[in-house]
Design a protein around this motif. Structure first.
Motif, mmCIF file in Angstrom:
data_model
loop_
_atom_site.group_PDB
_atom_site.id
_atom_site.type_symbol
_atom_site.label_atom_id
_atom_site.label_comp_id
_atom_site.label_asym_id
_atom_site.label_seq_id
_atom_site.Cartn_x
_atom_site.Cartn_y
_atom_site.Cartn_z
ATOM 1 N N TRP A 191 -1.866 -7.982 -29.074
ATOM 2 C CA TRP A 191 -1.413 -8.834 -30.181
ATOM 3 C C TRP A 191 -2.394 -9.999 -30.354
ATOM 4 C CZ3 TRP A 191 4.143 -9.666 -32.011
ATOM 5 C CH2 TRP A 191 4.927 -8.507 -31.813
ATOM 6 N N ALA A 192 -2.802 -10.570 -29.236
ATOM 7 C CA ALA A 192 -3.609 -11.790 -29.266
ATOM 8 C C ALA A 192 -4.979 -11.583 -29.910
ATOM 9 C CB ALA A 192 -3.778 -12.346 -27.855
ATOM 10 N N VAL A 193 -5.533 -10.388 -29.814
ATOM 11 C CA VAL A 193 -6.874 -10.158 -30.359
ATOM 12 C C VAL A 193 -6.835 -9.558 -31.765
ATOM 13 C CG1 VAL A 193 -7.893 -9.901 -28.063
ATOM 14 C CG2 VAL A 193 -7.055 -7.864 -29.279
ATOM 15 N N ASP A 194 -5.645 -9.270 -32.270
ATOM 16 C CA ASP A 194 -5.540 -8.769 -33.639
ATOM 17 C C ASP A 194 -5.768 -9.925 -34.615
ATOM 18 O OD1 ASP A 194 -4.514 -6.403 -35.422
ATOM 19 O OD2 ASP A 194 -3.450 -8.191 -36.138
ATOM 20 N N GLU A 195 -6.511 -9.662 -35.669
ATOM 21 C CA GLU A 195 -6.864 -10.743 -36.590
ATOM 22 C C GLU A 195 -5.651 -11.325 -37.312
ATOM 23 O OE1 GLU A 195 -9.556 -9.340 -39.520
ATOM 24 O OE2 GLU A 195 -8.246 -7.708 -40.237
ATOM 25 N N ASN A 196 -4.586 -10.561 -37.412
ATOM 26 C CA ASN A 196 -3.378 -11.033 -38.090
ATOM 27 C C ASN A 196 -2.261 -11.394 -37.106
ATOM 28 O OD1 ASN A 196 -4.374 -10.714 -40.774
ATOM 29 N ND2 ASN A 196 -4.032 -8.506 -40.610
ATOM 30 N N TRP A 197 -2.625 -11.875 -35.921
ATOM 31 C CA TRP A 197 -1.609 -12.118 -34.890
ATOM 32 C C TRP A 197 -0.580 -13.160 -35.331
ATOM 33 C CZ3 TRP A 197 -1.175 -17.042 -32.967
ATOM 34 C CH2 TRP A 197 -2.304 -17.875 -32.971
ATOM 35 N N ARG A 198 -1.002 -14.103 -36.153
ATOM 36 C CA ARG A 198 -0.040 -15.127 -36.595
ATOM 37 C C ARG A 198 1.075 -14.495 -37.441
ATOM 38 N NH1 ARG A 198 -4.925 -17.579 -36.546
ATOM 39 N NH2 ARG A 198 -5.080 -19.499 -35.290
ATOM 40 N N GLU A 215 12.192 -18.938 -31.684
ATOM 41 C CA GLU A 215 11.567 -20.238 -31.937
ATOM 42 C C GLU A 215 10.165 -20.294 -31.333
ATOM 43 O OE1 GLU A 215 10.921 -23.942 -33.421
ATOM 44 O OE2 GLU A 215 12.547 -22.542 -33.912
ATOM 45 N N THR A 216 9.978 -19.701 -30.161
ATOM 46 C CA THR A 216 8.651 -19.647 -29.541
ATOM 47 C C THR A 216 7.685 -18.852 -30.416
ATOM 48 O OG1 THR A 216 9.622 -19.776 -27.327
ATOM 49 C CG2 THR A 216 7.374 -18.946 -27.469
ATOM 50 N N LEU A 217 8.168 -17.750 -30.968
ATOM 51 C CA LEU A 217 7.335 -16.936 -31.853
ATOM 52 C C LEU A 217 6.985 -17.693 -33.136
ATOM 53 C CD1 LEU A 217 9.294 -13.595 -31.426
ATOM 54 C CD2 LEU A 217 6.969 -14.016 -30.595
ATOM 55 N N LYS A 218 7.967 -18.389 -33.679
ATOM 56 C CA LYS A 218 7.731 -19.166 -34.896
ATOM 57 C C LYS A 218 6.681 -20.244 -34.660
ATOM 58 C CE LYS A 218 10.048 -22.171 -38.235
ATOM 59 N NZ LYS A 218 11.314 -22.896 -38.569
ATOM 60 N N SER A 278 0.312 -21.900 -34.456
ATOM 61 C CA SER A 278 -0.609 -22.455 -33.463
ATOM 62 C C SER A 278 -2.050 -22.041 -33.747
ATOM 63 C CB SER A 278 -0.219 -21.983 -32.062
ATOM 64 O OG SER A 278 1.091 -22.383 -31.735
ATOM 65 N N MET A 279 -2.974 -22.768 -33.154
ATOM 66 C CA MET A 279 -4.390 -22.429 -33.252
ATOM 67 C C MET A 279 -4.775 -21.361 -32.233
ATOM 68 S SD MET A 279 -5.479 -24.161 -35.763
ATOM 69 C CE MET A 279 -7.236 -23.879 -35.562
ATOM 70 N N VAL A 280 -4.043 -21.319 -31.114
ATOM 71 C CA VAL A 280 -4.344 -20.396 -30.027
ATOM 72 C C VAL A 280 -3.104 -19.559 -29.731
ATOM 73 C CG1 VAL A 280 -5.087 -20.182 -27.619
ATOM 74 C CG2 VAL A 280 -5.988 -22.038 -29.041
ATOM 75 N N PHE A 281 -3.295 -18.277 -29.479
ATOM 76 C CA PHE A 281 -2.166 -17.387 -29.180
ATOM 77 C C PHE A 281 -1.457 -17.876 -27.907
ATOM 78 C CE2 PHE A 281 0.003 -13.662 -27.534
ATOM 79 C CZ PHE A 281 0.477 -13.033 -28.681
ATOM 80 N N PRO A 282 -0.148 -18.198 -27.999
ATOM 81 C CA PRO A 282 0.581 -18.777 -26.863
ATOM 82 C C PRO A 282 1.089 -17.711 -25.889
ATOM 83 C CG PRO A 282 2.001 -18.711 -28.763
ATOM 84 C CD PRO A 282 0.683 -18.145 -29.211
ATOM 85 N N LYS A 315 5.393 -14.728 -23.152
ATOM 86 C CA LYS A 315 5.748 -13.895 -22.004
ATOM 87 C C LYS A 315 6.966 -14.454 -21.281
ATOM 88 C CE LYS A 315 4.000 -12.151 -17.577
ATOM 89 N NZ LYS A 315 2.830 -12.096 -16.654
ATOM 90 N N SER A 316 6.980 -15.763 -21.069
ATOM 91 C CA SER A 316 8.108 -16.393 -20.387
ATOM 92 C C SER A 316 9.404 -16.228 -21.181
ATOM 93 C CB SER A 316 7.811 -17.881 -20.178
ATOM 94 O OG SER A 316 8.924 -18.543 -19.615
ATOM 95 N N ALA A 317 9.323 -16.388 -22.507
ATOM 96 C CA ALA A 317 10.525 -16.269 -23.345
ATOM 97 C C ALA A 317 11.050 -14.835 -23.356
ATOM 98 C CB ALA A 317 10.209 -16.743 -24.764
#
Length: 322
Positions: free
Chosen positions: A217-224, A283-286, A291-295, A300-302
């Motif tokens: 997910w993190a490296v996909d260009e549309n991850w947001r 809420e974490t996903l939202k 965000s500027m960086v994939f959290p 993972k924790s959520a």
């Protein structure tokens, strides 16, 4: 025909509740959702689309399960082409038989959606031949909605997984059934069992798969957008909040008098705890989508927190209802 629509939280449970009420069985939407063992977790990847990573939080066979639980003969009628699907629908409406339909909201003008979202349940009640429209009811909208016949015909067909439908329609002549303690018990048990015994793409195991796939997910260009869409699927898109868990908790609370084991095992409280963890994940996903960086760590924790809370509920439900 007198329509029986009351605004609801989820398309499938409100539509089936309306259909059951038309045929004489009055129940809450939460009860309908629970009888359909509606809780689910499904991890899906559809490469090459605007939403390549999807997590669904409702069971895939919900509609069938409601009727199976109530021991009502059920079968989707499907079609090879749109004209025959429309002809059958018009015949049912002419015979005063409201029809449960599966649709893709992309083709329903009142949604104004630029995204395909198939598997959306509505009820067709009346046909206006002069205007070439069908009057339908849909979830939270209080009044019947006129849909052009060609739009409805297009909406009834979808080849987008996991909700593939070919004009799916259920328009029974009559329904004769009742809600009993044993049917409630079986539905709750079946839902917990399905969550506990899925494959790596379904049930609680799908949450592990999701965590394992987060680096992709993190490296996909549309991850947001993937994060935003997952947030919407959990919290906004007809779930009643918390990935349907808030509505399921209402169901458990409602049937407590009928099935005391639900109260004795604290299943209502356990489900409300799971619901809170799903809302926290949403809420974490939202926030992640903004965000500027994939959290990675936060998501993972959520997800793991959801898995812990939901596993706790499942264990108690299976123990007390076996």
């Amino acid at each position: 025909m007198t329509h029986c629509h009351r605004p609801g939280r989820h398309c499938g449970s409100s539509a089936i509740r309306d259909l059951l009420e038309f045929h004489g069985l009055l129940m809450s939407e939460a009860c309908c959702f629970g009888l359909g063992a509606g809780l689910g977790i499904t991890y899906v990847e559809i490469p090459g689309t605007s939403s390549p990573f999807i997590v669904h939080v409702r069971s895939m066979g919900f509609e069938e399960k409601v009727f199976n639980t109530l021991e009502v003969p059920f079968c989707w009628t499907s079609y090879s082409n749109k004209p025959s699907a429309s002809a059958d629908l018009y015949q049912a409406l002419h015979e005063n038989r409201p029809a449960l339909l599966l649709t893709d909201i992309y083709h329903l003008p009142y949604f104004g959606s630029s995204t395909h979202f198939p598997g959306h349940a509505i009820v067709a009640w009346l046909r206006d031949e002069e205007r070439n429209e069908v009057l339908v009811s849909d979830t939270e909208r209080p009044d019947l909605i006129a849909v052009a016949a060609n739009n409805l015909a297009d909406a009834r067909f979808s080849t987008a997984p996991p909700f593939i439908h070919h004009g799916n329609m259920f328009a029974p002549h009559a329904i004769d059934t009742s809600v009993t303690p044993e049917r409630v018990r079986q539905a709750i048990f079946d839902n917990a069992y399905a969550l506990a015994n899925g494959n790596r793409f379904s049930g609680l195991a799908a949450l592990e798969t999701w965590v394992g796939e987060l680096p992709r997910w993190a490296v996909d260009e549309n991850w947001r957008w993937s994060l935003r869409f997952a947030y919407q699927v959990i919290e906004k898109r007809g779930t009643g909040g918390a990935g349907f868990r808030a509505m399921y908790a209402d169901f458990l609370e409602e049937v407590g008098d009928m099935l005391p084991a639900v109260i004795h095992a604290n299943l209502v409280e356990l489900m409300r705890s799971a619901a809170a963890s799903w809302s926290d994940l949403a809420e974490t996903l939202k926030q992640g989508s903004e965000s500027m960086v994939f959290p990675f760590v936060e998501i993972k924790s959520a997800i793991n927190h959801v898995r812990m809370r939901e596993s706790h509920y499942v264990k108690y439900a299976l123990d007390v209802l076996t």
